[in-house]
Scaffold this active site. Sequence first.
Site, PDB file in Angstrom:
ATOM      1  N   SER B  17       0.806  -1.230   0.008  1.00 20.12           N
ATOM      2  CA  SER B  17       0.186  -0.018   0.004  1.00 20.12           C
ATOM      3  C   SER B  17       0.923   1.397  -0.126  1.00 20.12           C
ATOM      4  CB  SER B  17      -0.896  -0.066   1.190  1.00 20.12           C
ATOM      5  OG  SER B  17      -1.785  -0.923   1.482  1.00 20.12           O
ATOM      6  N   ARG B  39       1.270   7.606   6.450  1.00 22.99           N
ATOM      7  CA  ARG B  39       0.028   6.734   7.209  1.00 22.99           C
ATOM      8  C   ARG B  39      -1.183   7.538   7.075  1.00 22.99           C
ATOM      9  NH1 ARG B  39       0.127   2.308   9.919  1.00 22.99           N
ATOM     10  NH2 ARG B  39       2.249   2.142   9.113  1.00 22.99           N
ATOM     11  N   HIS B  42      -2.641   6.223   4.009  1.00 25.64           N
ATOM     12  CA  HIS B  42      -2.996   4.913   4.044  1.00 25.64           C
ATOM     13  C   HIS B  42      -4.323   4.782   4.699  1.00 25.64           C
ATOM     14  CE1 HIS B  42      -2.305   1.027   6.190  1.00 25.64           C
ATOM     15  NE2 HIS B  42      -2.115   0.633   5.091  1.00 25.64           N
TER      16      HIS B  42
END
Lengths: 214, 214
Positions: B17, B39, B42
């Site tokens: 990812s 993050r 994500h």
Amino acid sequence: MKIELARVAPADIEARSMEIIRSELKTPLDPENEAVILRAIHTTADFDYAETLTFSPGAVRKGVEALLHGASVVTDTTMALSGINKRVLHKLGGEAYNFIADPEVAQAAKDRGVTRATVSMEHAAALGKHLIYAIGNAPTALVRLYELWREGQLPEPALIIGVPVGFVNVVEAKELICTMDCPYIVARGRKGGSNLAAAIVNALLYTASKNERE
Amino acid sequence: MKIELARVAPADIEARSMEIIRSELKTPLDPENEAVILRAIHTTADFDYAETLTFSPGAVRKGVEALLHGASVVTDTTMALSGINKRVLHKLGGEAYNFIADPEVAQAAKDRGVTRATVSMEHAAALGKHLIYAIGNAPTALVRLYELWREGQLPEPALIIGVPVGFVNVVEAKELICTMDCPYIVARGRKGGSNLAAAIVNALLYTASKNERE
């Protein structure tokens, strides 16, 4: 720069937010799905959901009816579990479940080389019929639900809320759910989340609760 | 239509990812803030955060250092609390707190006509110095932190993560935080969420944990 705060009483913030969302929506919403879409946008400030949320025929009505009959909800994350309004759910006779932190689930996932979400869906399916599956994180949970259904091992789900977020197999897992002949609400594309899964459950709970009072 | 799932082992999904996110980013990220921004994307699949996340000078380094010194984290929702990796936080010596469900907080909020988030920040500030405030839902929590700081009642916060989502006073509350002379990470605009607040704390935790091992 002077930063001015609007004076809105705590109890009025949600209604004011919904007014703003309605005023900025480019196309009118289908009345049947409106409560869910508004709450999705309210939770994310992301108007994309007006386009990407996809409903099987009667999905909202079926979800609400299930909750009025005391349906329970299974989530794929503790975060989605945490965001669901358990007070309203319990009042309607339902429970909220999550198996991700179960040590047996972790061990089985490790032994089999699959995700904990995969195994936790098998535990959920064993609970029986008329469950609402609220999946906001793990595409592997959706894939396992699809496989169980194909194998005849997913007894009559009341509703699958398929809104995981991410980049690997997320789009595909959601499309698999859209091929199923069962009630679903899916956020097509990459976006979604545990917060969205909880928000959709709450939209259904508040509608059920309102219907019960009327 | 044939739906094809990529074959990726559970342990490799996150790395894959992150690769996809890096490959789709239009501009290179500041290395100092990269872990947090990656993050955030994500967790949300929303590339807007590459633009809207705003960092005071050294905010990430200061947050990481605080965690390495055992700083605790206070959230405004149980959902953000639920999303924080407590195993890593506890290993570094920190605790995670949330006061929103405290009956005293609810009563005080009712009596004073303010939100529970407002009162819960006063409880948090009373815990003392070097806290990380992770606010993903309530702009009123940010406004109260700002007021407490102006009144000299917010003892040396280690970091304020200001990422609430919404339509009423959310943009403004975040701008107030950006005027403060203390470390902050703010998602400018309407977007954010409890999931994002937890994701940012986790990005700092994983960086701290990695620094500790090296």
